[in-house]
Design an enzyme around this catalytic site. Structure first.
Site, mmCIF file in Angstrom:
data_model
loop_
_atom_site.group_PDB
_atom_site.id
_atom_site.type_symbol
_atom_site.label_atom_id
_atom_site.label_comp_id
_atom_site.label_asym_id
_atom_site.label_seq_id
_atom_site.Cartn_x
_atom_site.Cartn_y
_atom_site.Cartn_z
ATOM 1 N N LYS A 208 0.863 -1.177 0.000
ATOM 2 C CA LYS A 208 0.000 0.000 0.000
ATOM 3 C C LYS A 208 0.897 1.223 0.000
ATOM 4 O O LYS A 208 1.693 1.418 0.911
ATOM 5 C CB LYS A 208 -0.897 0.000 1.227
ATOM 6 C CG LYS A 208 -1.742 1.244 1.307
ATOM 7 C CD LYS A 208 -2.806 1.132 2.334
ATOM 8 C CE LYS A 208 -3.580 2.418 2.440
ATOM 9 N NZ LYS A 208 -4.627 2.343 3.433
ATOM 10 N N LYS A 261 -2.172 -1.786 -3.880
ATOM 11 C CA LYS A 261 -2.956 -0.578 -4.162
ATOM 12 C C LYS A 261 -2.091 0.655 -4.175
ATOM 13 O O LYS A 261 -1.110 0.688 -3.425
ATOM 14 C CB LYS A 261 -4.119 -0.442 -3.172
ATOM 15 C CG LYS A 261 -3.720 -0.013 -1.761
ATOM 16 C CD LYS A 261 -4.865 -0.047 -0.816
ATOM 17 C CE LYS A 261 -5.544 1.299 -0.698
ATOM 18 N NZ LYS A 261 -6.393 1.369 0.487
HETATM 19 C C1 PBG Z 1 -7.438 3.313 5.469
HETATM 20 C C2 PBG Z 1 -7.623 3.164 4.013
HETATM 21 C C3 PBG Z 1 -7.415 4.111 2.995
HETATM 22 C C4 PBG Z 1 -7.822 3.510 1.813
HETATM 23 C C5 PBG Z 1 -8.230 2.226 2.123
HETATM 24 N N1 PBG Z 1 -8.092 2.019 3.484
HETATM 25 C C6 PBG Z 1 -6.957 5.521 3.066
HETATM 26 C C7 PBG Z 1 -5.595 5.836 3.510
HETATM 27 O O1 PBG Z 1 -4.763 4.953 3.756
HETATM 28 O O2 PBG Z 1 -5.326 7.021 3.685
HETATM 29 C C8 PBG Z 1 -7.857 4.168 0.459
HETATM 30 C C9 PBG Z 1 -8.839 3.561 -0.493
HETATM 31 C C10 PBG Z 1 -9.266 4.440 -1.604
HETATM 32 O O3 PBG Z 1 -8.690 5.525 -1.865
HETATM 33 O O4 PBG Z 1 -10.236 4.060 -2.281
HETATM 34 N N2 PBG Z 1 -6.218 2.947 5.989
#
Ligand code: PBG
Length: 340
Positions: A208, A261
């Protein structure tokens, strides 16, 4: 002049003609290498504590915050189209947020109620729950913060494990930690197993990145960080080897599935992770990717349905087994009408 090069019948001597395999829709379908299927989509939902409400999210046209009752209807509509997996994110009102994310683990909180209701009313749905503290902290970070503003790893994963356990108790099928703390997969696995939840799976958001494409999601949950950025825990988009290391560690710690992601900016990483592991692999077409296509459609510069099918196909072609996407319903409807 060029015409003279053609033979009498009007053709040149070209022995290999790749276009022959594209001459009809049926033939193109016959040789299609990558195919989207509704059962490979996961629909993400934003849940609010307001039973039958359905509130549009301005930055994500077509996406809503749902109260549990209206969410049940929406999930049924997804089921009709063949979408059988969902991922839940809960909206926390400002007064329930604090520095320790107390609401994340409170017995009977919105996430647990949503999971329990969905599993009771629609038991065939595969329910995933996002395990992270940022929607619950008043500072918007995914972890506990010390006085110097550092995100503390180990105290955070203790809370994450408790949050995962609460989700499992409510009937969650798959917990999905999205926080990027070290060691959380192993710790969550232990917490689940020692409480008898051997059958609850862990989908690790292993890769991520600290991405600019999460903007609309943070709008949807009012969860943008109040200071700094997430670069000490979320990965740099510049690194491939580090991404593979993250996957390796999470697999060793006991992840059942891995996820990358954002998706469209990481097709090379998806392909490399696919080659490295035998675990199922997912990709998340995140909020910014979705909003970008919607915005371009609204400007009249492309067709959103076709753009969704094309990007989702590319993500699958790169090696993702399943895709978390806000366009799941759009894509299923489009699949019926367009060749893809
Ligand atoms: C929370 C989380 C996020 C996303 C998924 N889980 C936001 C972040 O990490 O700031 C982003 C998903 C999206 O943008 O659709 N930890």
């Amino acid at each position: 002049m060029q015409q003279q090069l053609l033979q009498q019948d009007g053709f040149l001597e070209i022995t290999r003609r790749a276009r022959r395999n594209r001459k009809s829709s049926a033939l193109r379908a016959l040789i299609q290498e990558t195919r989207l299927h509704p059962s490979h989509f996961v629909a993400p939902f934003f849940v609010i504590d307001d039973l039958d409400k359905k509130i549009p999210i301005t930055s994500m046209p077509g996406v809503f915050r749902f109260g549990i009752e209206s969410l049940l209807k929406e999930i049924e509509a997804n089921l009709q189209l063949g979408i059988r997996a969902i991922n839940l994110f809960c909206y926390t009102t400002e007064e329930k947020k604090d520095s320790l994310a107390t609401e994340a683990t409170r017995q009977g909180n919105l996430l647990q109620r949503a999971i329990a209701t969905i599993k009771k009313e629609l038991p065939e749905v595969l329910v995933m729950a996002d395990i992270a503290l940022d929607p619950f902290t008043d500072h918007g970070h995914d972890g506990i913060v010390d006085d110097a503003g550092s995100i503390l790893n180990d105290p955070t994963i203790v809370i994450l494990a408790e949050m995962a356990l609460r989700a499992a108790e409510a009937g969650c099928d798959i917990v999905s930690p999205s926080d990027m703390m070290d060691g959380r997969i192993g710790f969550i696995r232990k917490a689940l197993d020692s409480n008898g939840f051997h059958q609850v799976s862990i989908l690790s958001y292993a890769v991520k990145q600290a991405s600019s494409f999460y903007g609309p999601f943070r709008d949807a949950l009012d969860s943008a960080p109040k200071f700094g950025d997430k670069k000490t825990y979320q990965m740099s988009p510049a690194n491939v080897r580090e991404a593979l290391l993250e996957c390796m560690l999470d697999e060793e710690e006991g992840a059942d599935m891995l996820l990358v992601k954002p998706a469209i900016t990481n097709l090379d990483i998806i392909a490399k992770v696919r080659a490295m592991t035998n675990l199922p692999l997912g990709a998340y077409q995140v909020s910014g990717e979705y909003a970008m296509i919607k915005a371009a459609h609204e400007k009249g510069v492309l067709d959103e349905k076709k753009a969704f099918l094309e990007t989702l196909t590319a993500i699958k072609r790169a090696g993702a087994d399943f895709i978390v996407t806000y366009a799941a319903k759009d894509a299923c409807e489009a699949l019926k009408r367009y060749e893809f």
